[in-house]
Design a protein around this motif. Structure first.
Motif, PDB file in Angstrom:
ATOM      1  N   THR A  31       0.856  -1.428   0.060  1.00  0.00           N
ATOM      2  CA  THR A  31      -0.044   0.139   0.093  1.00  0.00           C
ATOM      3  C   THR A  31       0.881   1.223  -0.042  1.00  0.00           C
ATOM      4  O   THR A  31       1.716   1.387   0.894  1.00  0.00           O
ATOM      5  CB  THR A  31      -1.090   0.021   1.128  1.00  0.00           C
ATOM      6  OG1 THR A  31      -1.875  -1.218   1.114  1.00  0.00           O
ATOM      7  CG2 THR A  31      -1.652   1.199   1.412  1.00  0.00           C
ATOM      8  N   SER A  45       0.935   5.369  -0.124  1.00  0.00           N
ATOM      9  CA  SER A  45       0.182   6.662   0.143  1.00  0.00           C
ATOM     10  C   SER A  45       1.028   7.935  -0.428  1.00  0.00           C
ATOM     11  O   SER A  45       2.262   8.011  -0.091  1.00  0.00           O
ATOM     12  CB  SER A  45      -0.034   6.793   1.529  1.00  0.00           C
ATOM     13  OG  SER A  45      -0.990   6.087   2.106  1.00  0.00           O
ATOM     14  N   SER A  97      -8.841  13.494  -9.710  1.00  0.00           N
ATOM     15  CA  SER A  97      -8.637  12.682 -10.743  1.00  0.00           C
ATOM     16  C   SER A  97      -7.324  12.720 -11.520  1.00  0.00           C
ATOM     17  O   SER A  97      -6.685  12.079 -12.247  1.00  0.00           O
ATOM     18  CB  SER A  97      -9.875  12.495 -11.906  1.00  0.00           C
ATOM     19  OG  SER A  97     -10.113  13.907 -12.054  1.00  0.00           O
ATOM     20  N   GLU A 131      -5.930  -1.422  -6.466  1.00  0.00           N
ATOM     21  CA  GLU A 131      -6.903  -0.534  -5.790  1.00  0.00           C
ATOM     22  C   GLU A 131      -6.469   0.910  -5.368  1.00  0.00           C
ATOM     23  O   GLU A 131      -5.429   0.983  -4.686  1.00  0.00           O
ATOM     24  CB  GLU A 131      -7.333  -1.205  -4.568  1.00  0.00           C
ATOM     25  CG  GLU A 131      -8.002  -2.614  -4.847  1.00  0.00           C
ATOM     26  CD  GLU A 131      -8.180  -3.472  -3.307  1.00  0.00           C
ATOM     27  OE1 GLU A 131      -8.032  -2.751  -2.331  1.00  0.00           O
ATOM     28  OE2 GLU A 131      -8.522  -4.523  -3.437  1.00  0.00           O
ATOM     29  N   THR A 132      -7.113   1.711  -6.117  1.00  0.00           N
ATOM     30  CA  THR A 132      -6.692   3.216  -5.953  1.00  0.00           C
ATOM     31  C   THR A 132      -7.906   3.915  -5.507  1.00  0.00           C
ATOM     32  O   THR A 132      -8.865   4.042  -5.847  1.00  0.00           O
ATOM     33  CB  THR A 132      -6.328   3.753  -7.254  1.00  0.00           C
ATOM     34  OG1 THR A 132      -5.287   3.040  -7.952  1.00  0.00           O
ATOM     35  CG2 THR A 132      -5.762   5.137  -7.003  1.00  0.00           C
ATOM     36  N   GLU A 133      -7.541   4.882  -4.407  1.00  0.00           N
ATOM     37  CA  GLU A 133      -8.481   5.727  -3.756  1.00  0.00           C
ATOM     38  C   GLU A 133      -7.884   7.144  -3.895  1.00  0.00           C
ATOM     39  O   GLU A 133      -6.769   7.514  -3.373  1.00  0.00           O
ATOM     40  CB  GLU A 133      -8.916   5.594  -2.351  1.00  0.00           C
ATOM     41  CG  GLU A 133      -9.835   6.494  -1.615  1.00  0.00           C
ATOM     42  CD  GLU A 133      -9.781   6.130  -0.238  1.00  0.00           C
ATOM     43  OE1 GLU A 133     -10.712   6.743   0.386  1.00  0.00           O
ATOM     44  OE2 GLU A 133      -9.268   5.137   0.294  1.00  0.00           O
ATOM     45  N   LYS A 134      -8.514   8.191  -4.640  1.00  0.00           N
ATOM     46  CA  LYS A 134      -7.943   9.565  -4.997  1.00  0.00           C
ATOM     47  C   LYS A 134      -9.049  10.512  -4.199  1.00  0.00           C
ATOM     48  O   LYS A 134     -10.186  10.422  -4.177  1.00  0.00           O
ATOM     49  CB  LYS A 134      -8.114   9.799  -6.419  1.00  0.00           C
ATOM     50  CG  LYS A 134      -7.112   8.820  -6.965  1.00  0.00           C
ATOM     51  CD  LYS A 134      -6.855   9.471  -8.621  1.00  0.00           C
ATOM     52  CE  LYS A 134      -6.207   8.292  -9.163  1.00  0.00           C
ATOM     53  NZ  LYS A 134      -6.312   8.654 -10.794  1.00  0.00           N
ATOM     54  N   THR A 135      -8.420  11.435  -3.358  1.00  0.00           N
ATOM     55  CA  THR A 135      -9.109  12.077  -2.445  1.00  0.00           C
ATOM     56  C   THR A 135      -8.490  13.763  -2.633  1.00  0.00           C
ATOM     57  O   THR A 135      -7.414  13.562  -2.955  1.00  0.00           O
ATOM     58  CB  THR A 135      -9.430  11.771  -1.120  1.00  0.00           C
ATOM     59  OG1 THR A 135      -8.220  11.799  -0.432  1.00  0.00           O
ATOM     60  CG2 THR A 135     -10.206  10.434  -0.984  1.00  0.00           C
ATOM     61  N   THR A 145      -3.500  10.459  -2.290  1.00  0.00           N
ATOM     62  CA  THR A 145      -3.899   9.314  -3.198  1.00  0.00           C
ATOM     63  C   THR A 145      -3.300   7.800  -2.497  1.00  0.00           C
ATOM     64  O   THR A 145      -2.107   7.920  -1.806  1.00  0.00           O
ATOM     65  CB  THR A 145      -3.254   9.330  -4.472  1.00  0.00           C
ATOM     66  OG1 THR A 145      -3.710  10.403  -5.288  1.00  0.00           O
ATOM     67  CG2 THR A 145      -3.647   8.025  -5.319  1.00  0.00           C
ATOM     68  N   THR A 146      -3.989   6.856  -2.141  1.00  0.00           N
ATOM     69  CA  THR A 146      -3.594   5.640  -1.805  1.00  0.00           C
ATOM     70  C   THR A 146      -3.885   4.639  -2.928  1.00  0.00           C
ATOM     71  O   THR A 146      -4.977   4.485  -3.417  1.00  0.00           O
ATOM     72  CB  THR A 146      -4.610   5.199  -0.527  1.00  0.00           C
ATOM     73  OG1 THR A 146      -4.503   6.320   0.555  1.00  0.00           O
ATOM     74  CG2 THR A 146      -4.101   3.782  -0.043  1.00  0.00           C
ATOM     75  N   SER A 147      -2.694   3.878  -3.313  1.00  0.00           N
ATOM     76  CA  SER A 147      -2.761   2.809  -4.264  1.00  0.00           C
ATOM     77  C   SER A 147      -2.080   1.412  -3.692  1.00  0.00           C
ATOM     78  O   SER A 147      -1.138   1.526  -3.177  1.00  0.00           O
ATOM     79  CB  SER A 147      -1.653   3.251  -5.255  1.00  0.00           C
ATOM     80  OG  SER A 147      -1.558   2.441  -6.126  1.00  0.00           O
TER      81      SER A 147
END
Length: 281
Positions: free
Chosen positions: A166, A168, A177, A202-206, A210-212
């Motif tokens: 993981t 960050s 995006s 799995e990617t989370e963008k805020t 960003t967390t990948s």
């Protein structure tokens, strides 16, 4: 007519006369009316953080809320060189990254710094030009834009299990995006469509970053090596993955400790026996 009656008649005439005057009963010079209050002195409404952290390339806003300033002026000064950056809504620096945020008719006089650089770190003072002048200091901390892979720099997994990494990134992307992260295995980009299969992301963008998360199932010995998380807007981070075809390092360490303990015990016993033999002679 008695003195008391004369006094009562005089007071009656006085009140009738003053009551008929515009504004009613006046206030004698030098006497303050009960409804008058002294104007409050300016002060800072200290509700905002005094320590602000941001990342290189992002924007920072230093908050300052000044109450009851009247006709006085609010300014921002950079402490390290005593440079007046702003006064009222005007900017007094050639650096266009600095500006004042003052939505009318609020008490807010916030300093905004766009595209923050490492040199911007330090103390800034919000000032009101009272006599004597009052000020409030705000510290700006600037962090490098960087990726971080959770856990140890060396990752050990058993053959056939899942490699989970993981990463960050502390950059606030706007819009989210616009942030992207690539994973490398050695010098090659991880191929999610390779014949090997079992590799996913799995990617989370805020706005906070960003967390990948890289997942490699059914780990093989060939999956060992260096894995690097490479963001498009920050420094990369790497870990070394070791796929083991046997014991977990912790087990091996435990075995080694047990072996060392047994060896030391045997050595002590042999030494004790030797001393006993020498004593008997």
């Amino acid at each position: 007519m008695t003195t008391k009656m004369l006094l009562s008649l005089f007071l009656h005439c006085f009140y009738v006369t003053t009551a008929s005057m515009p504004g009613g009963l006046g206030i004698l010079p030098g006497v303050s009316g009960g409804g008058e209050t002294r104007a409050e002195r300016p002060y800072f409404d200290d509700v905002s953080p005094r320590n602000v952290s941001t990342v290189v390339g992002q924007s920072a806003v230093l908050r300052c809320r000044a109450k009851h300033i009247g006709n006085r002026t609010v300014s921002w000064m950079r402490k390290r060189d005593l440079h007046i950056l702003t006064s009222h809504i005007f900017t007094y620096t050639g650096d266009a990254r600095f500006s004042v945020l003052h939505p009318e008719p609020s008490d807010d006089w916030d300093l905004k710094i766009d595209y923050v650089q490492p040199r911007d770190a330090g103390v800034y003072e919000c000032q009101i030009n009272t006599e004597p002048k009052i000020n409030m200091a705000v510290v700006l901390n600037v962090e490098a834009a960087a990726a971080t892979i959770w856990g140890s720099q060396d990752v050990y997994v058993k053959k056939g299990s899942t490699i989970s990494l993981t990463c960050s990134v502390n950059v606030h992307s706007s819009p989210p995006s616009s942030a992207s992260v690539l994973w490398y295995h050695g010098n090659a980009v991880v191929d999610f469509d390779s014949p090997r299969g079992g590799i996913s992301l799995e990617t989370e963008k805020t706005e906070g970053g960003t967390t990948s998360k890289l997942l490699v199932t059914k780990a093989a010995l060939t999956d060992s090596g260096n894995y690097t998380c490479v963001p498009n807007n920050a420094h990369p981070a790497s870990v070394s993955v070791h796929v083991l075809n046997g014991e977990h390092p912790a087990a091996m360490q435990t075995s080694n400790r047990a072996s060392s303990y047994l060896t030391s015990q045997l050595s002590c016993a042999a030494f004790t026996y030797l001393l006993s033999s020498m004593a008997c002679r």
